[in-house]
Write a protein that holds these residues in place. Structure first.
Motif, PDB file in Angstrom:
ATOM      1  N   GLY A  76       0.778  -1.236   0.200  1.00  0.00           N
ATOM      2  CA  GLY A  76      -0.076  -0.095   0.065  1.00  0.00           C
ATOM      3  C   GLY A  76       0.727   1.207   0.077  1.00  0.00           C
ATOM      4  O   GLY A  76       0.227   2.198  -0.183  1.00  0.00           O
ATOM      5  N   ASP A  77       2.176   0.976   0.040  1.00  0.00           N
ATOM      6  CA  ASP A  77       2.865   2.309   0.128  1.00  0.00           C
ATOM      7  C   ASP A  77       3.835   2.429  -1.179  1.00  0.00           C
ATOM      8  O   ASP A  77       3.972   1.211  -1.708  1.00  0.00           O
ATOM      9  CB  ASP A  77       4.076   2.303   1.120  1.00  0.00           C
ATOM     10  CG  ASP A  77       3.618   2.528   2.544  1.00  0.00           C
ATOM     11  OD1 ASP A  77       2.883   3.675   2.781  1.00  0.00           O
ATOM     12  OD2 ASP A  77       4.053   1.767   3.424  1.00  0.00           O
ATOM     13  N   VAL A  78       4.036   3.357  -1.749  1.00  0.00           N
ATOM     14  CA  VAL A  78       4.609   3.682  -3.146  1.00  0.00           C
ATOM     15  C   VAL A  78       5.907   4.398  -2.806  1.00  0.00           C
ATOM     16  O   VAL A  78       5.777   5.494  -2.319  1.00  0.00           O
ATOM     17  CB  VAL A  78       3.676   4.262  -4.070  1.00  0.00           C
ATOM     18  CG1 VAL A  78       4.368   4.119  -5.591  1.00  0.00           C
ATOM     19  CG2 VAL A  78       2.562   3.346  -4.443  1.00  0.00           C
ATOM     20  N   TYR A  79       6.938   3.937  -3.371  1.00  0.00           N
ATOM     21  CA  TYR A  79       8.171   4.699  -3.282  1.00  0.00           C
ATOM     22  C   TYR A  79       8.704   4.945  -4.480  1.00  0.00           C
ATOM     23  O   TYR A  79       8.822   4.019  -5.557  1.00  0.00           O
ATOM     24  CB  TYR A  79       9.327   3.892  -2.313  1.00  0.00           C
ATOM     25  CG  TYR A  79       8.781   3.649  -0.977  1.00  0.00           C
ATOM     26  CD1 TYR A  79       8.930   4.778   0.082  1.00  0.00           C
ATOM     27  CD2 TYR A  79       8.439   2.268  -0.566  1.00  0.00           C
ATOM     28  CE1 TYR A  79       8.669   4.247   1.273  1.00  0.00           C
ATOM     29  CE2 TYR A  79       7.929   2.191   0.675  1.00  0.00           C
ATOM     30  CZ  TYR A  79       8.156   3.402   1.669  1.00  0.00           C
ATOM     31  OH  TYR A  79       7.771   3.056   3.002  1.00  0.00           O
ATOM     32  N   TYR A  80       9.589   6.125  -4.611  1.00  0.00           N
ATOM     33  CA  TYR A  80      10.414   6.340  -5.769  1.00  0.00           C
ATOM     34  C   TYR A  80      11.813   5.775  -5.537  1.00  0.00           C
ATOM     35  O   TYR A  80      12.395   5.873  -4.600  1.00  0.00           O
ATOM     36  CB  TYR A  80      10.589   7.921  -5.875  1.00  0.00           C
ATOM     37  CG  TYR A  80      10.943   8.357  -7.101  1.00  0.00           C
ATOM     38  CD1 TYR A  80      10.344   8.701  -8.149  1.00  0.00           C
ATOM     39  CD2 TYR A  80      12.457   8.318  -7.443  1.00  0.00           C
ATOM     40  CE1 TYR A  80      10.850   9.260  -9.278  1.00  0.00           C
ATOM     41  CE2 TYR A  80      13.105   8.699  -8.621  1.00  0.00           C
ATOM     42  CZ  TYR A  80      12.259   8.974  -9.588  1.00  0.00           C
ATOM     43  OH  TYR A  80      12.926   9.437 -10.873  1.00  0.00           O
TER      44      TYR A  80
ATOM     45  N   ILE B 293      14.347   2.627   9.324  1.00  0.00           N
ATOM     46  CA  ILE B 293      13.395   2.114   9.901  1.00  0.00           C
ATOM     47  C   ILE B 293      12.523   1.198   9.125  1.00  0.00           C
ATOM     48  O   ILE B 293      12.432   0.167   9.347  1.00  0.00           O
ATOM     49  CB  ILE B 293      12.642   3.233  10.722  1.00  0.00           C
ATOM     50  CG1 ILE B 293      13.505   4.078  11.737  1.00  0.00           C
ATOM     51  CG2 ILE B 293      11.453   2.768  11.482  1.00  0.00           C
ATOM     52  CD1 ILE B 293      12.923   5.452  11.923  1.00  0.00           C
ATOM     53  N   ASP B 294      12.362   1.784   7.880  1.00  0.00           N
ATOM     54  CA  ASP B 294      11.305   0.889   6.857  1.00  0.00           C
ATOM     55  C   ASP B 294      12.344  -0.039   6.293  1.00  0.00           C
ATOM     56  O   ASP B 294      12.933   0.581   5.064  1.00  0.00           O
ATOM     57  CB  ASP B 294      10.573   2.007   6.288  1.00  0.00           C
ATOM     58  CG  ASP B 294       9.568   1.113   5.254  1.00  0.00           C
ATOM     59  OD1 ASP B 294       9.823  -0.129   5.149  1.00  0.00           O
ATOM     60  OD2 ASP B 294       8.817   1.700   4.695  1.00  0.00           O
ATOM     61  N   ALA B 295      12.737  -1.162   6.342  1.00  0.00           N
ATOM     62  CA  ALA B 295      13.483  -1.969   5.944  1.00  0.00           C
ATOM     63  C   ALA B 295      12.913  -2.254   4.588  1.00  0.00           C
ATOM     64  O   ALA B 295      13.608  -3.337   3.767  1.00  0.00           O
ATOM     65  CB  ALA B 295      13.843  -3.257   6.871  1.00  0.00           C
TER      66      ALA B 295
ATOM     67  N   LYS C  39      12.123  -0.626   1.933  1.00  0.00           N
ATOM     68  CA  LYS C  39      12.575   0.076   0.660  1.00  0.00           C
ATOM     69  C   LYS C  39      14.016  -0.481   0.218  1.00  0.00           C
ATOM     70  O   LYS C  39      14.896  -1.037   0.911  1.00  0.00           O
ATOM     71  CB  LYS C  39      13.319   1.354   1.284  1.00  0.00           C
ATOM     72  CG  LYS C  39      11.675   2.262   1.848  1.00  0.00           C
ATOM     73  CD  LYS C  39      12.057   3.581   1.746  1.00  0.00           C
ATOM     74  CE  LYS C  39      12.895   4.382   2.939  1.00  0.00           C
ATOM     75  NZ  LYS C  39      12.832   5.837   2.818  1.00  0.00           N
ATOM     76  N   LYS C  40      14.059  -0.415  -1.115  1.00  0.00           N
ATOM     77  CA  LYS C  40      14.878  -0.912  -1.818  1.00  0.00           C
ATOM     78  C   LYS C  40      16.243  -0.202  -1.707  1.00  0.00           C
ATOM     79  O   LYS C  40      17.583  -0.913  -1.689  1.00  0.00           O
ATOM     80  CB  LYS C  40      14.729  -1.034  -3.178  1.00  0.00           C
ATOM     81  CG  LYS C  40      13.569  -1.832  -3.488  1.00  0.00           C
ATOM     82  CD  LYS C  40      13.592  -1.618  -5.342  1.00  0.00           C
ATOM     83  CE  LYS C  40      12.457  -2.661  -5.726  1.00  0.00           C
ATOM     84  NZ  LYS C  40      11.916  -2.488  -6.952  1.00  0.00           N
ATOM     85  N   ASN C  41      16.253   1.347  -1.336  1.00  0.00           N
ATOM     86  CA  ASN C  41      17.377   1.850  -1.015  1.00  0.00           C
ATOM     87  C   ASN C  41      16.987   2.996  -0.103  1.00  0.00           C
ATOM     88  O   ASN C  41      15.863   3.325   0.068  1.00  0.00           O
ATOM     89  CB  ASN C  41      17.707   2.534  -2.383  1.00  0.00           C
ATOM     90  CG  ASN C  41      18.949   3.649  -2.130  1.00  0.00           C
ATOM     91  OD1 ASN C  41      18.980   4.119  -1.232  1.00  0.00           O
ATOM     92  ND2 ASN C  41      19.489   3.727  -3.323  1.00  0.00           N
ATOM     93  N   PRO C  42      17.860   3.099   1.111  1.00  0.00           N
ATOM     94  CA  PRO C  42      17.435   3.956   2.377  1.00  0.00           C
ATOM     95  C   PRO C  42      16.984   5.380   1.648  1.00  0.00           C
ATOM     96  O   PRO C  42      16.123   5.873   2.288  1.00  0.00           O
ATOM     97  CB  PRO C  42      18.638   4.085   3.080  1.00  0.00           C
ATOM     98  CG  PRO C  42      19.647   3.398   2.457  1.00  0.00           C
ATOM     99  CD  PRO C  42      19.254   2.696   1.305  1.00  0.00           C
ATOM    100  N   LEU C  43      17.291   5.880   0.489  1.00  0.00           N
ATOM    101  CA  LEU C  43      17.048   7.231   0.126  1.00  0.00           C
ATOM    102  C   LEU C  43      15.927   7.192  -0.964  1.00  0.00           C
ATOM    103  O   LEU C  43      15.160   8.338  -1.034  1.00  0.00           O
ATOM    104  CB  LEU C  43      18.165   7.780  -1.042  1.00  0.00           C
ATOM    105  CG  LEU C  43      19.778   7.920  -0.360  1.00  0.00           C
ATOM    106  CD1 LEU C  43      20.600   8.020  -1.436  1.00  0.00           C
ATOM    107  CD2 LEU C  43      19.596   8.709   0.722  1.00  0.00           C
TER     108      LEU C  43
END
Ligand SMILES: [Zn+2]
Length: 476
Positions: A140-144, A171-173, A175-179
């Motif tokens: 449900g979250d979308v990241y760039y 904190i959010d593991a 994600k593919k990349n912390p940035l």
């Protein structure tokens, strides 16, 4: 000289060549409406208002857009604290924002798009980014996906690898990349949420500006402005989103203003060392606040204190006093057939100095010193014991130029504050008539006494060979 601005993207001053000749599209990151804005926040609102109006004065057709972030963590936090819906918090401070802008003499933007009124457009842009492989969704979250955009870091000059190693333990593991940053946030219980292809949720902050800017101004805009704290990550992320989606350059000229400091620290809500613009306007006229910012280059940091505001008020009063005194002196002058080429050329020279400063990356500090040159010239003439025809023409020209520049400076409305009341005006006139009689009867001591006593009250009497007038004493 052509208009130049300092472009954060290239780290140099560049001539402004708009995407479409004669038109300038301009975007300014607007407020997150969870509180009254402080005097530091007021700086971009005021300086870009002046620049926008200057561009219009220079003949450009300017389209100016500022967004209103009306859904955000800070708004939700405040709503929970006050036990009211988030929309109520946003509504209250959106209204306050518009009220304060109006009081500051800021011309309304062409559009003030709100995040909550552009959810469909935001979703559409996120879908485009997912389709292009630049964004991914997890629960449900979308990241760039920052690593997928080769230009990431070009605005701030930051290097992705360095940023990554400097990033805190994420904190959010997931994600593919912390940035990687949020484009869409899955709804938490009790939070405002909208339907989307990824379930209920709300937009991230950065995506909002990409959407609003492209929707109202096109895929490539001329000027995007904001405070220097927005360079990274906000504006860097806007570039990644917009250019990632469109494949075109997003912004030609990135402009960033300096901070406002208080006792050496940046004024901010988190530090708690702030004054709201609203509170300051209870004590000082908006023109004084505009003057305060005009006297500094917009990129320089500026220190705030009441002493400095008072200095600006004094400076502004010098301008207004000169303008009022010019009005008094020119009151009954007939200017028909009065055109003195020499005077007009001399004043045109002073005028072009001012414009040169404004064209040089909006150097308002320099431009204001040119205004004071004009004021000095006017005061010099006003102090003469008799005025020649060319003096009257010079005064007329000076008045006309300052009024013309006020179409973008927006400071002369302060004269309402300094206006002498009708009764005051007529009382002084009565005293002047009495003094005139005394002079006719050669009662010089008495007539001088009236003059000296009025001088103590800040009223200066000028005896010209053909008439006597009064003006306000010039502050040193
Ligand atoms: Zn923005």
């Amino acid at each position: 000289m052509a208009l130049q601005v300092y472009n954060t993207l290239t780290n140099k001053k560049e001539e402004v060549v708009p995407v479409t000749p004669g038109k300038i599209t301009m975007y300014l990151c607007g407020p997150t409406v969870y509180d009254y804005f402080h005097i530091g926040n007021a700086r971009p609102f005021i300086v870009y208002d002046i620049f926008r109006r200057y561009l219009k004065y220079r003949g450009y057709d300017v389209k100016f857009v500022m967004n209103v972030t009306d859904i955000d963590d800070k708004i939700i936090t405040k709503a929970i604290k006050e036990a009211v819906p988030a929309s109520e918090v946003a509504g209250k401070y959106t209204n306050a924002f518009f009220e304060d802008l109006e009081k500051l003499g800021v011309e309304p933007a062409d559009e003030y798009p709100k995040a909550t009124e552009n959810i469909n457009e935001i979703i559409a842009l996120i879908e485009r980014l997912i389709d292009k492989g630049l964004a991914y969704q997890i629960e449900g979250d979308v990241y760039y996906s920052v690593a997928k955009f080769s230009g990431y870091g070009k605005l701030s000059g930051k290097n992705i690898e360095e940023l990554k190693s400097g990033a805190r333990i994420e904190i959010d593991a997931r994600k593919k990349n912390p940035l990687d940053f949020s484009l869409w946030k899955a709804a938490k219980p009790g939070e405002p949420a909208w339907d989307s292809p990824w379930g209920k949720g709300r937009p991230g902050w950065h995506i909002e500006c990409s959407v609003m800017s492209m929707k109202y101004l096109g895929e490539t805009i001329d000027i995007h402005a904001g405070g220097s704290d927005l360079v990274f990550p906000h504006h860097e992320n806007e570039i990644a989103q917009s250019e990632g989606a469109s494949g075109k350059p997003f912004v030609k000229y990135w402009m960033h203003n300096g901070f406002l400091n208080i006792e050496g620290e940046k004024m901010s809500k988190s530090l708690g060392n702030f004054f709201t613009a609203r509170d300051i306007m209870k004590k000082y006229h908006a023109s004084v606040i505009r003057m305060f910012f005009l006297q500094k280059h917009y990129k320089s940091p500026v220190s705030f204190s009441e002493d400095r505001i008072l200095e600006s008020q004094n400076a502004l009063e010098r301008i207004i006093t000169a303008m009022q005194n010019i009005d008094i002196v020119l009151k009954d002058i007939d200017f028909e057939d009065n055109d003195d080429q020499k005077v007009v050329e001399q004043i045109a020279g002073l005028k072009s100095e001012f414009l040169k400063n404004m064209d040089d990356d909006f150097n308002t500090a320099g431009a204001m010193s040119n205004i004071f040159d004009l004021v000095k010239e006017a005061n010099h003439i006003l102090s003469k014991t008799s005025l020649l025809r060319e003096d009257y023409i010079t005064l007329k020209e000076i008045r006309a130029i300052i009024e013309e520049f006020d179409s973008f400076l927006g400071i002369l409305s302060y004269k309402e504050e300094m206006h002498t009341s009708v009764s005051e005006d007529s009382l002084i006139s009565i005293l002047l008539d009495v003094r005139e009689q005394l002079r006719k009867e050669k009662l010089w001591n008495l007539s001088d006494e009236i003059r000296d006593k009025l001088a103590n009250l800040g009223v200066e009497i000028k005896d010209y060979p053909d008439k006597t007038i009064w003006m306000k004493k010039i502050k040193s």
